[in-house]
Design a protein around this motif. Structure first.
Motif, mmCIF file in Angstrom:
data_model
loop_
_atom_site.group_PDB
_atom_site.id
_atom_site.type_symbol
_atom_site.label_atom_id
_atom_site.label_comp_id
_atom_site.label_asym_id
_atom_site.label_seq_id
_atom_site.Cartn_x
_atom_site.Cartn_y
_atom_site.Cartn_z
ATOM 1 N N ASP A 18 0.820 -1.218 0.000
ATOM 2 C CA ASP A 18 0.000 0.000 0.000
ATOM 3 C C ASP A 18 0.848 1.260 0.000
ATOM 4 O OD1 ASP A 18 -2.287 -1.576 0.295
ATOM 5 O OD2 ASP A 18 -2.115 -1.571 2.478
ATOM 6 N N GLY A 20 3.785 3.632 -1.617
ATOM 7 C CA GLY A 20 4.462 3.855 -2.885
ATOM 8 C C GLY A 20 5.606 4.849 -2.789
ATOM 9 N N PRO A 60 4.961 16.366 6.145
ATOM 10 C CA PRO A 60 3.707 15.705 6.506
ATOM 11 C C PRO A 60 3.147 14.883 5.350
ATOM 12 C CG PRO A 60 3.536 18.100 6.871
ATOM 13 C CD PRO A 60 4.860 17.837 6.235
ATOM 14 N N GLY A 61 2.450 13.820 5.699
ATOM 15 C CA GLY A 61 1.705 13.052 4.696
ATOM 16 C C GLY A 61 2.546 12.262 3.717
ATOM 17 N N THR A 62 3.742 11.836 4.135
ATOM 18 C CA THR A 62 4.606 11.104 3.211
ATOM 19 C C THR A 62 4.634 9.600 3.481
ATOM 20 O OG1 THR A 62 6.438 11.784 4.635
ATOM 21 C CG2 THR A 62 6.127 13.010 2.587
ATOM 22 N N GLY A 63 3.930 9.155 4.512
ATOM 23 C CA GLY A 63 3.829 7.718 4.751
ATOM 24 C C GLY A 63 4.559 7.205 5.991
ATOM 25 N N LYS A 64 4.923 8.101 6.882
ATOM 26 C CA LYS A 64 5.664 7.673 8.071
ATOM 27 C C LYS A 64 4.808 6.755 8.957
ATOM 28 C CE LYS A 64 6.694 12.049 9.043
ATOM 29 N NZ LYS A 64 6.169 12.694 7.810
ATOM 30 N N THR A 65 3.578 7.179 9.171
ATOM 31 C CA THR A 65 2.690 6.352 10.000
ATOM 32 C C THR A 65 2.416 5.015 9.309
ATOM 33 O OG1 THR A 65 1.668 8.382 10.795
ATOM 34 C CG2 THR A 65 0.500 6.335 11.253
ATOM 35 N N MET A 66 2.240 5.093 7.992
ATOM 36 C CA MET A 66 1.988 3.855 7.235
ATOM 37 C C MET A 66 3.133 2.863 7.388
ATOM 38 S SD MET A 66 0.659 4.995 3.496
ATOM 39 C CE MET A 66 -0.460 3.661 3.074
ATOM 40 N N ASP A 117 4.264 9.724 17.433
ATOM 41 C CA ASP A 117 4.148 10.718 16.368
ATOM 42 C C ASP A 117 4.439 12.101 16.956
ATOM 43 O OD1 ASP A 117 3.707 11.568 13.818
ATOM 44 O OD2 ASP A 117 1.534 11.298 13.846
ATOM 45 N N ASN A 164 8.053 16.038 11.595
ATOM 46 C CA ASN A 164 8.337 16.808 10.389
ATOM 47 C C ASN A 164 9.071 18.093 10.736
ATOM 48 O OD1 ASN A 164 5.870 18.134 11.226
ATOM 49 N ND2 ASN A 164 4.774 16.628 9.993
ATOM 50 N N ILE A 196 1.887 5.924 -6.406
ATOM 51 C CA ILE A 196 0.883 6.237 -5.374
ATOM 52 C C ILE A 196 -0.490 6.470 -6.017
ATOM 53 C CG2 ILE A 196 0.253 7.800 -3.475
ATOM 54 C CD1 ILE A 196 3.305 8.232 -3.041
ATOM 55 N N HIS A 200 -3.809 4.267 -4.990
ATOM 56 C CA HIS A 200 -5.063 4.835 -4.480
ATOM 57 C C HIS A 200 -6.231 4.749 -5.461
ATOM 58 C CE1 HIS A 200 -3.779 5.955 -0.541
ATOM 59 N NE2 HIS A 200 -2.649 6.434 -1.036
ATOM 60 N N GLY A 224 2.076 11.985 -0.599
ATOM 61 C CA GLY A 224 1.192 10.830 -0.722
ATOM 62 C C GLY A 224 -0.208 11.152 -0.217
ATOM 63 N N ALA A 225 -0.276 11.899 0.882
ATOM 64 C CA ALA A 225 -1.588 12.256 1.437
ATOM 65 C C ALA A 225 -2.342 13.162 0.464
ATOM 66 C CB ALA A 225 -1.414 12.937 2.793
ATOM 67 N N LYS A 228 -3.748 10.963 -2.282
ATOM 68 C CA LYS A 228 -4.944 10.258 -1.823
ATOM 69 C C LYS A 228 -6.149 11.199 -1.864
ATOM 70 C CE LYS A 228 -7.370 7.837 1.406
ATOM 71 N NZ LYS A 228 -7.662 7.278 2.649
HETATM 72 P P1 ATP Z 1 2.107 13.161 9.278
HETATM 73 O O1 ATP Z 1 3.495 13.653 9.427
HETATM 74 O O2 ATP Z 1 1.141 14.218 8.761
HETATM 75 O O3 ATP Z 1 1.585 12.348 10.433
HETATM 76 P P2 ATP Z 1 2.722 10.749 7.796
HETATM 77 O O4 ATP Z 1 3.994 10.884 7.075
HETATM 78 O O5 ATP Z 1 2.652 9.925 9.015
HETATM 79 O O6 ATP Z 1 2.114 12.169 8.011
HETATM 80 P P3 ATP Z 1 0.682 9.018 6.817
HETATM 81 O O7 ATP Z 1 -0.258 9.226 7.969
HETATM 82 O O8 ATP Z 1 1.421 7.751 6.774
HETATM 83 O O9 ATP Z 1 1.670 10.223 6.729
HETATM 84 O O10 ATP Z 1 -0.095 9.255 5.432
HETATM 85 C C1 ATP Z 1 -1.405 9.778 5.407
HETATM 86 C C2 ATP Z 1 -2.178 9.099 4.287
HETATM 87 O O11 ATP Z 1 -1.635 9.519 3.028
HETATM 88 C C3 ATP Z 1 -2.033 7.600 4.282
HETATM 89 O O12 ATP Z 1 -3.060 6.999 5.018
HETATM 90 C C4 ATP Z 1 -2.119 7.253 2.810
HETATM 91 O O13 ATP Z 1 -3.449 7.151 2.393
HETATM 92 C C5 ATP Z 1 -1.500 8.454 2.120
HETATM 93 N N1 ATP Z 1 -0.051 8.265 1.852
HETATM 94 C C6 ATP Z 1 0.961 8.998 2.375
HETATM 95 N N2 ATP Z 1 2.144 8.583 1.901
HETATM 96 C C7 ATP Z 1 1.899 7.554 1.062
HETATM 97 C C8 ATP Z 1 2.722 6.697 0.276
HETATM 98 N N3 ATP Z 1 4.060 6.833 0.265
HETATM 99 N N4 ATP Z 1 2.123 5.742 -0.456
HETATM 100 C C9 ATP Z 1 0.771 5.598 -0.440
HETATM 101 N N5 ATP Z 1 -0.050 6.378 0.256
HETATM 102 C C10 ATP Z 1 0.483 7.357 1.018
#
Ligand code: ATP
Length: 270
Positions: A18, A20, A60-66, A117, A164, A196, A200, A224-225, A228
């Motif tokens: 999931d 990318g 933010p939103g680059t997939g760290k939590t994922m 986080d 971040n 990505i 999605h 990535g966010a 999406k």
């Molecule tokens: P933050 O710093 O804002 O907490 P983060 O880096 O932890 O952000 P995530 O929570 O992992 O970001 O990503 C948020 C959503 O964005 C994910 O649930 C997913 O749907 C999408 N997303 C982010 N990065 C990717 C990726 N590399 N590949 C696929 N989907 C992504």
């Protein structure tokens, strides 16, 4: 209180497929987090300690939590998440205790991936944050360091933190035995964005003329966010128009809208 700050997920549903565009980062997380949980004997036999904590940093939103969720999934570990900002802002006076509870919970749930986080909220350099001079924030951070330093026989517990605001961090948390593995998670490049978009739109009814490379080109600078959000918004365009197939124009309109929303938000925060 504990239930509200800690998010516990026995079987997170994110898999590596999931995610990318950050393959290198994924490999590194797997090596540092998955290996010690799956094959601790390898580290014993070679005679080295596995990394203590992994720090993921990037926009933010680059997939760290994922990433953290996927590694928990892959190792059948419980995923326990705590947000630094909530620790210090919502439960004043409870920070240190919550950190203690967090590690106790992880020991009970072993194997576990502990994900902290916004670690900058409890570990900012004194000079850079309004709140870090705060005795409460300091106490919370000291407790976290004490837990990590005292983790000699860590068992199958991995600690991953994310930020971040890497530049703001107190360097004390990066010492050996603490967050000693740094992994930068950047915004996706062209190929990453293409991948990505593919991820999605997997479940979407996308028109044949939609070209992911074109979309990736269009969405330069997107995280990535953002991608999406563009996919969901493109679907909304189709629905508003009473169509079930999502077209190139829907994606283009959605991207303009998402970009505009972000520009407006930047304007407000200036
Ligand atoms: P933050 O710093 O804002 O907490 P983060 O880096 O932890 O952000 P995530 O929570 O992992 O970001 O990503 C948020 C959503 O964005 C994910 O649930 C997913 O749907 C999408 N997303 C982010 N990065 C990717 C990726 N590399 N590949 C696929 N989907 C992504």
């Amino acid at each position: 209180v504990r239930a509200r700050v800690m998010q516990v997920d026995q079987s997170p549903d994110v898999s590596y497929a999931d995610i990318g565009g950050i393959g290198e980062q994924m490999d590194e997380v797997r090596e540092t987090v998955e290996m010690p949980i799956k094959s601790p004997e390898m580290f014993d036999e070679v005679g080295i300690d596995p990394p203590s904590g992994v720090l993921l940093h990037g926009p933010p939103g680059t997939g760290k939590t994922m990433l953290a969720k996927a590694v928990a999934n892959q190792t059948d570990a419980t995923f326990i998440k705590m947000a630094g900002s909530e620790l210090v802002h919502k439960f004043i006076g409870e920070g240190a205790k919550l950190v203690r509870d967090l590690f106790e919970l992880a020991r009970q749930q072993e194997p576990a991936v502990v994900f902290i986080d916004e670690i900058d909220a409890i570990a900012a350099k004194r000079t850079e944050s309004k709140t870090s001079g705060d005795a409460e924030v300091q106490r919370t951070m000291m407790q976290l360091l004490a837990e990590m330093d005292g983790f000699e026989d860590r068992g199958q517990i991995s600690i991953i933190a994310a930020t971040n605001r890497f530049d703001m961090l107190d360097r004390a948390i990066l010492r050996p035995g603490r967050f000693d593995r740094l992994i930068e998670v950047p915004k996706p490049d062209f190929e990453g964005r293409e991948m990505i978009f593919e991820i999605h739109t997997r479940g979407m009814n996308v028109a044949d003329d939609v070209d992911f490379a074109d979309l990736a080109d269009l969405a330069a600078g997107a995280s990535g966010a953002d991608i999406k959000a563009v996919c969901t918004e493109a679907g909304m365009y189709a629905i508003r128009d009473d169509r079930v197939e999502v077209t190139t124009e829907d994606f283009e309109g959605a991207w303009r809208k998402i970009r505009q929303t972000e520009e407006d938000a930047d304007e407000v925060s200036k």
